[in-house]
Design a protein around this motif. Sequence first.
Motif, PDB file in Angstrom:
ATOM      1  N   ILE A 143       7.637  23.537  59.227  1.00  0.00           N
ATOM      2  CA  ILE A 143       8.949  22.940  58.934  1.00  0.00           C
ATOM      3  C   ILE A 143       9.786  23.902  58.112  1.00  0.00           C
ATOM      4  O   ILE A 143      10.992  24.058  58.331  1.00  0.00           O
ATOM      5  N   ARG A 144       9.148  24.575  57.155  1.00  0.00           N
ATOM      6  CA  ARG A 144       9.875  25.539  56.326  1.00  0.00           C
ATOM      7  C   ARG A 144      10.476  26.650  57.167  1.00  0.00           C
ATOM      8  O   ARG A 144      11.619  27.091  56.944  1.00  0.00           O
ATOM      9  N   LEU A 145       9.746  27.104  58.172  1.00  0.00           N
ATOM     10  CA  LEU A 145      10.238  28.181  59.014  1.00  0.00           C
ATOM     11  C   LEU A 145      11.503  27.789  59.763  1.00  0.00           C
ATOM     12  O   LEU A 145      12.336  28.639  60.079  1.00  0.00           O
ATOM     13  N   LEU A 146      11.667  26.495  60.033  1.00  0.00           N
ATOM     14  CA  LEU A 146      12.878  26.041  60.726  1.00  0.00           C
ATOM     15  C   LEU A 146      14.125  26.236  59.868  1.00  0.00           C
ATOM     16  O   LEU A 146      15.234  26.300  60.388  1.00  0.00           O
ATOM     17  N   SER A 147      13.926  26.288  58.556  1.00  0.00           N
ATOM     18  CA  SER A 147      15.079  26.504  57.686  1.00  0.00           C
ATOM     19  C   SER A 147      15.615  27.927  57.805  1.00  0.00           C
ATOM     20  O   SER A 147      16.686  28.243  57.263  1.00  0.00           O
ATOM     21  N   ASN A 148      14.888  28.812  58.505  1.00  0.00           N
ATOM     22  CA  ASN A 148      15.362  30.178  58.722  1.00  0.00           C
ATOM     23  C   ASN A 148      16.417  30.258  59.820  1.00  0.00           C
ATOM     24  O   ASN A 148      17.047  31.309  59.988  1.00  0.00           O
ATOM     25  N   LEU A 149      16.580  29.173  60.572  1.00  0.00           N
ATOM     26  CA  LEU A 149      17.598  29.165  61.626  1.00  0.00           C
ATOM     27  C   LEU A 149      18.968  29.070  60.965  1.00  0.00           C
ATOM     28  O   LEU A 149      19.319  28.054  60.358  1.00  0.00           O
ATOM     29  N   GLU A 150      19.761  30.127  61.083  1.00  0.00           N
ATOM     30  CA  GLU A 150      21.023  30.166  60.361  1.00  0.00           C
ATOM     31  C   GLU A 150      21.976  31.175  60.980  1.00  0.00           C
ATOM     32  O   GLU A 150      21.576  32.051  61.767  1.00  0.00           O
ATOM     33  N   THR A 151      23.241  31.040  60.630  1.00  0.00           N
ATOM     34  CA  THR A 151      24.225  32.058  60.946  1.00  0.00           C
ATOM     35  C   THR A 151      24.312  32.995  59.745  1.00  0.00           C
ATOM     36  O   THR A 151      23.501  32.918  58.819  1.00  0.00           O
ATOM     37  N   GLU A 152      25.285  33.868  59.750  1.00  0.00           N
ATOM     38  CA  GLU A 152      25.423  34.781  58.617  1.00  0.00           C
ATOM     39  C   GLU A 152      25.768  34.035  57.333  1.00  0.00           C
ATOM     40  O   GLU A 152      25.488  34.517  56.233  1.00  0.00           O
ATOM     41  N   ARG A 153      26.373  32.844  57.478  1.00  0.00           N
ATOM     42  CA  ARG A 153      26.857  32.147  56.293  1.00  0.00           C
ATOM     43  C   ARG A 153      26.283  30.756  56.098  1.00  0.00           C
ATOM     44  O   ARG A 153      26.330  30.215  55.001  1.00  0.00           O
ATOM     45  N   GLU A 154      25.754  30.136  57.153  1.00  0.00           N
ATOM     46  CA  GLU A 154      25.363  28.732  57.068  1.00  0.00           C
ATOM     47  C   GLU A 154      24.030  28.468  57.738  1.00  0.00           C
ATOM     48  O   GLU A 154      23.644  29.140  58.695  1.00  0.00           O
ATOM     49  N   LYS A 155      23.339  27.456  57.200  1.00  0.00           N
ATOM     50  CA  LYS A 155      22.117  26.965  57.826  1.00  0.00           C
ATOM     51  C   LYS A 155      22.477  26.165  59.078  1.00  0.00           C
ATOM     52  O   LYS A 155      23.450  25.402  59.084  1.00  0.00           O
ATOM     53  N   LEU A 156      21.691  26.348  60.115  1.00  0.00           N
ATOM     54  CA  LEU A 156      21.925  25.593  61.345  1.00  0.00           C
ATOM     55  C   LEU A 156      21.249  24.233  61.323  1.00  0.00           C
ATOM     56  O   LEU A 156      21.670  23.311  62.012  1.00  0.00           O
ATOM     57  N   LEU A 157      20.179  24.109  60.549  1.00  0.00           N
ATOM     58  CA  LEU A 157      19.434  22.849  60.489  1.00  0.00           C
ATOM     59  C   LEU A 157      19.216  22.476  59.028  1.00  0.00           C
ATOM     60  O   LEU A 157      18.559  23.196  58.286  1.00  0.00           O
ATOM     61  N   GLN A 158      19.775  21.356  58.627  1.00  0.00           N
ATOM     62  CA  GLN A 158      19.555  20.841  57.279  1.00  0.00           C
ATOM     63  C   GLN A 158      18.304  19.962  57.298  1.00  0.00           C
ATOM     64  O   GLN A 158      18.126  19.157  58.225  1.00  0.00           O
ATOM     65  N   ILE A 159      17.437  20.080  56.309  1.00  0.00           N
ATOM     66  CA  ILE A 159      16.167  19.348  56.286  1.00  0.00           C
ATOM     67  C   ILE A 159      16.110  18.464  55.049  1.00  0.00           C
ATOM     68  O   ILE A 159      16.361  18.928  53.934  1.00  0.00           O
ATOM     69  N   VAL A 160      15.791  17.180  55.262  1.00  0.00           N
ATOM     70  CA  VAL A 160      15.597  16.236  54.166  1.00  0.00           C
ATOM     71  C   VAL A 160      14.185  15.684  54.281  1.00  0.00           C
ATOM     72  O   VAL A 160      13.830  15.073  55.288  1.00  0.00           O
ATOM     73  N   MET A 161      13.373  15.899  53.253  1.00  0.00           N
ATOM     74  CA  MET A 161      11.978  15.456  53.261  1.00  0.00           C
ATOM     75  C   MET A 161      11.827  14.226  52.371  1.00  0.00           C
ATOM     76  O   MET A 161      12.239  14.226  51.214  1.00  0.00           O
ATOM     77  N   PHE A 162      11.221  13.178  52.934  1.00  0.00           N
ATOM     78  CA  PHE A 162      10.923  11.963  52.186  1.00  0.00           C
ATOM     79  C   PHE A 162       9.404  11.866  52.032  1.00  0.00           C
ATOM     80  O   PHE A 162       8.662  12.042  53.007  1.00  0.00           O
ATOM     81  N   GLY A 163       8.948  11.557  50.824  1.00  0.00           N
ATOM     82  CA  GLY A 163       7.507  11.451  50.637  1.00  0.00           C
ATOM     83  C   GLY A 163       7.140  10.761  49.337  1.00  0.00           C
ATOM     84  O   GLY A 163       7.975  10.515  48.460  1.00  0.00           O
ATOM     85  N   GLN A 164       5.885  10.453  49.221  1.00  0.00           N
ATOM     86  CA  GLN A 164       5.332   9.854  48.007  1.00  0.00           C
ATOM     87  C   GLN A 164       5.053  10.963  46.986  1.00  0.00           C
ATOM     88  O   GLN A 164       5.113  12.148  47.322  1.00  0.00           O
ATOM     89  N   PRO A 165       4.757  10.618  45.739  1.00  0.00           N
ATOM     90  CA  PRO A 165       4.534  11.649  44.713  1.00  0.00           C
ATOM     91  C   PRO A 165       3.466  12.674  45.090  1.00  0.00           C
ATOM     92  O   PRO A 165       3.480  13.788  44.567  1.00  0.00           O
ATOM     93  N   GLU A 166       2.552  12.301  45.984  1.00  0.00           N
ATOM     94  CA  GLU A 166       1.529  13.260  46.419  1.00  0.00           C
ATOM     95  C   GLU A 166       2.150  14.494  47.081  1.00  0.00           C
ATOM     96  O   GLU A 166       1.510  15.558  47.153  1.00  0.00           O
ATOM     97  N   LEU A 167       3.388  14.348  47.570  1.00  0.00           N
ATOM     98  CA  LEU A 167       4.062  15.503  48.171  1.00  0.00           C
ATOM     99  C   LEU A 167       4.245  16.617  47.149  1.00  0.00           C
ATOM    100  O   LEU A 167       4.084  17.807  47.466  1.00  0.00           O
TER     101      LEU A 167
END
Length: 448
Positions: A143-167
């Motif tokens: 999932i982290r690697l997907l955050s590398n998808l970007e243009t020169e100035r902006e991210k192409l995919l915004q990621i929001v992770m929901f989880g319990q404190p164990e995260l």
Amino acid sequence: MYHEFFGLKEAPFRITPDTGFFFSGGERGAILQGLVYAIRQGEGIIKVTGEVGSGKTMLCWMLEQHLPDDIETVYLANPNVKPEDVLPSILAELELAHPADASRAEHLRTLNDYLLARHDANRQVVMFVEEAQGMTLDTLEEIRLLSNLETEREKLLQIVMFGQPELDIKLADPRIRQLRERITTAITLAPFTADDIRAYLAFRLTTAGYRGPDLFDRRVVRIIAQASQGLTRRVNILADKSLLAAYTDNTHRVLPRHIRVALRDSAFNDGMHSSPRWLLSSIAVVVMLAVLAGFYRLSKPAAIPAQPTHTMAAQTAPAVANSPKVAANTSHIPAGTFEQRLTTTRDWLMQQPAEAYTLQLSLLRNPNEFPAYLSGEGSGLAPDQLRIFRSQAQGHPSWTVIYGNYPSRQAANQALAKLPEAVRRRQPYLRTVGGIRNETRQIQQVGK
């Protein structure tokens, strides 16, 4: 059972998230607006953590509703997804072609091309990752690697992770420190205070149609706050059961003894809240009193509702009693032949809109497993809602069992929460009809 007695139009304390009952107190409204702003900024990964029952799912649904129309959402809802299945799962949700024999690089290129096209159209794509604490480190890294998808100035995919404190414990692992460092916004859903709970109870009752004086005074709220530890799901359970207890007492005030009766019957009761034995009556006695009170009131001019919509007995019955469209007798399921199931499922998939939802329940390696599934964990489900289609798992033929037909993600999530316990243990998750159609189409093309 108690709704008419208290002048309510609907159940005020359902534990299934309902955005019409979203409470903006306890900083929830501010958090919602903060998340919308962070997504609009489009930088880094957003993390939302909270205890079980703190309101993460409700917040996720509200967030989707409050995002502007130029933001498209995609969900990764299966915590057991393998690293190699992350990209195919996303492509399926976006209804993009993803041949089963395609490489990861080809899948990534397909996703990148799609995101670039959305970017050129001034649209943004955000991915909600639910139950992230249940994912493996390798899946989180994917999932982290997907955050590398970007243009020169902006991210192409915004990621929001929901989880319990164990995260947070997982994110502390040095092996995924790069993911931790990409998190630019971290939000924790704090438990409600006693004042928050008092306002929350009043809000939910008013939303459900109540127009009388406070049913829960400060003394009672303090007991609820201590017993629930400020978690909204526990507050809902205690409030619902205490209203039933008050109803059986024929009183419009919730008293401490009603809370203790409700706590006695709650699964999260840890034994810390001891009470005199005469207060700790069992749920069976409470329900019996409620039934007797109902018969008594039926002989009076003001009768209670003929069809109770939410009773304590319904909450404490086995999960199968609350599952969607449960068959009255499932000992002999009219399954038909396996091939008939495949045919009717194929026809059904072609008739439904692409944005409709269903629930993926299980993956079978052999068609001969299906009769055993029907008579086993699938026996608590409505047989006419069980469908099956051909799929692939790690390059080998398989058969996927799906269930139900839901017009929206919210309706599907509500049904998911009501599945029998034996089914929920297998970690079912949501699928779109369009995504399944694409999957079956690609498998057919590979087989030619």
